[in-house]
Scaffold this motif. Structure first.
Motif, PDB file in Angstrom:
ATOM      1  N   PHE A  37      -3.544 -39.016  -8.843  1.00  0.00           N
ATOM      2  CA  PHE A  37      -3.245 -37.708  -8.271  1.00  0.00           C
ATOM      3  C   PHE A  37      -2.014 -37.151  -8.962  1.00  0.00           C
ATOM      4  CE2 PHE A  37      -5.926 -37.274  -4.434  1.00  0.00           C
ATOM      5  CZ  PHE A  37      -6.498 -38.540  -4.420  1.00  0.00           C
ATOM      6  N   ARG A  38      -1.797 -35.860  -8.791  1.00  0.00           N
ATOM      7  CA  ARG A  38      -0.571 -35.260  -9.318  1.00  0.00           C
ATOM      8  C   ARG A  38      -0.070 -34.205  -8.349  1.00  0.00           C
ATOM      9  NH1 ARG A  38      -3.123 -32.077 -14.575  1.00  0.00           N
ATOM     10  NH2 ARG A  38      -4.206 -30.414 -13.421  1.00  0.00           N
ATOM     11  N   PRO A  41       5.813 -29.082  -8.492  1.00  0.00           N
ATOM     12  CA  PRO A  41       6.751 -28.505  -7.516  1.00  0.00           C
ATOM     13  C   PRO A  41       6.133 -27.343  -6.752  1.00  0.00           C
ATOM     14  CG  PRO A  41       7.857 -28.933  -9.573  1.00  0.00           C
ATOM     15  CD  PRO A  41       6.401 -29.184  -9.828  1.00  0.00           C
ATOM     16  N   GLY A  42       6.242 -27.387  -5.439  1.00  0.00           N
ATOM     17  CA  GLY A  42       5.736 -26.303  -4.608  1.00  0.00           C
ATOM     18  C   GLY A  42       4.240 -26.312  -4.394  1.00  0.00           C
ATOM     19  N   LYS A  43       3.562 -27.325  -4.906  1.00  0.00           N
ATOM     20  CA  LYS A  43       2.110 -27.395  -4.772  1.00  0.00           C
ATOM     21  C   LYS A  43       1.701 -28.664  -4.033  1.00  0.00           C
ATOM     22  CE  LYS A  43       0.935 -24.671  -8.848  1.00  0.00           C
ATOM     23  NZ  LYS A  43       0.092 -24.601 -10.076  1.00  0.00           N
ATOM     24  N   GLU A  44       0.468 -28.653  -3.527  1.00  0.00           N
ATOM     25  CA  GLU A  44      -0.051 -29.831  -2.849  1.00  0.00           C
ATOM     26  C   GLU A  44      -0.468 -30.890  -3.860  1.00  0.00           C
ATOM     27  OE1 GLU A  44      -1.838 -27.750   1.200  1.00  0.00           O
ATOM     28  OE2 GLU A  44      -3.154 -28.822  -0.161  1.00  0.00           O
ATOM     29  N   ARG A  45      -0.502 -32.133  -3.385  1.00  0.00           N
ATOM     30  CA  ARG A  45      -0.978 -33.214  -4.235  1.00  0.00           C
ATOM     31  C   ARG A  45      -2.469 -33.029  -4.487  1.00  0.00           C
ATOM     32  NH1 ARG A  45       1.371 -39.107  -3.011  1.00  0.00           N
ATOM     33  NH2 ARG A  45       3.202 -37.728  -3.021  1.00  0.00           N
ATOM     34  N   GLU A  46      -2.880 -33.143  -5.742  1.00  0.00           N
ATOM     35  CA  GLU A  46      -4.271 -32.903  -6.077  1.00  0.00           C
ATOM     36  C   GLU A  46      -4.891 -34.082  -6.831  1.00  0.00           C
ATOM     37  OE1 GLU A  46      -4.878 -29.601  -8.690  1.00  0.00           O
ATOM     38  OE2 GLU A  46      -3.557 -30.388 -10.257  1.00  0.00           O
ATOM     39  N   TYR A  95       0.678 -39.810  -9.521  1.00  0.00           N
ATOM     40  CA  TYR A  95       0.667 -40.945  -8.610  1.00  0.00           C
ATOM     41  C   TYR A  95      -0.640 -41.718  -8.749  1.00  0.00           C
ATOM     42  CZ  TYR A  95       4.414 -38.449  -6.160  1.00  0.00           C
ATOM     43  OH  TYR A  95       5.578 -37.804  -5.832  1.00  0.00           O
ATOM     44  N   CYS A  96      -0.521 -43.027  -8.610  1.00  0.00           N
ATOM     45  CA  CYS A  96      -1.670 -43.912  -8.550  1.00  0.00           C
ATOM     46  C   CYS A  96      -1.903 -44.262  -7.078  1.00  0.00           C
ATOM     47  CB  CYS A  96      -1.358 -45.170  -9.365  1.00  0.00           C
ATOM     48  SG  CYS A  96      -2.579 -46.469  -9.268  1.00  0.00           S
ATOM     49  N   ALA A  97      -3.171 -44.370  -6.697  1.00  0.00           N
ATOM     50  CA  ALA A  97      -3.506 -44.678  -5.310  1.00  0.00           C
ATOM     51  C   ALA A  97      -4.686 -45.632  -5.244  1.00  0.00           C
ATOM     52  CB  ALA A  97      -3.833 -43.400  -4.553  1.00  0.00           C
ATOM     53  N   GLY A 115       1.603 -45.548  -5.332  1.00  0.00           N
ATOM     54  CA  GLY A 115       2.741 -45.888  -6.155  1.00  0.00           C
ATOM     55  C   GLY A 115       3.861 -44.887  -5.963  1.00  0.00           C
ATOM     56  N   GLN A 116       4.943 -45.085  -6.693  1.00  0.00           N
ATOM     57  CA  GLN A 116       6.134 -44.241  -6.529  1.00  0.00           C
ATOM     58  C   GLN A 116       6.067 -42.975  -7.377  1.00  0.00           C
ATOM     59  OE1 GLN A 116       5.947 -46.716  -8.614  1.00  0.00           O
ATOM     60  NE2 GLN A 116       6.867 -45.947 -10.494  1.00  0.00           N
TER      61      GLN A 116
END
Length: 124
Positions: A37-38, A41-46, A95-97, A115-116
């Motif tokens: 995922f990514r 700034p100012g956006k939802e995780r996608e 991010y990794c999930a 992940g962080q």
């Protein structure tokens, strides 16, 4: 407990490439679904890309199809995201999930471990 550690982010010029890695530890992952995922700034995780741990199934967001490739190395318990032809709009924290059900979900809320994150910045 599952630990996910991302690496490989950095600063790259538009058109360049990066390879992100996600090292997993703590459990056996033979039936997990893994996602990248990514969040800008100012956006939802996608959702960016996902893979079943066996590697038999993959899925990509339309915005990255043909440019990004997700893969896994079971022996190393590591999932990769090869990113080519990068664009400034790819700039985000990646991010990794992990999802214990084994499915590749598009919704971030359905993943069990995260992940962080690692920063990817693409300059124009």
């Amino acid at each position: 407990q599952v630990q996910l550690v991302e690496s490989g982010g950095g600063l790259v010029q538009a058109g360049g490439s990066l390879r992100l890695s996600c090292a997993a530890s703590g459990r056996t992952f033979s039936r997990y679904g893994m996602g990248w995922f990514r969040q800008a700034p100012g956006k939802e995780r996608e959702f960016v890309a996902g893979i079943s741990w066996s590697g038999g199934n993959t899925r990509y967001a339309d915005s990255v199809k043909g440019r990004f490739t997700i893969s896994s190395d079971n022996a190393k318990n590591t999932v990769y995201l090869q990113m080519n032809s990068l664009k400034p709009e790819d700039t985000a924290v990646y991010y990794c999930a992990a999802d214990t059900s084994g499915f590749i979900y598009l919704a971030a809320t359905l993943y069990d471990y995260w992940g962080q994150g690692t920063q990817v910045t693409v300059s124009s």
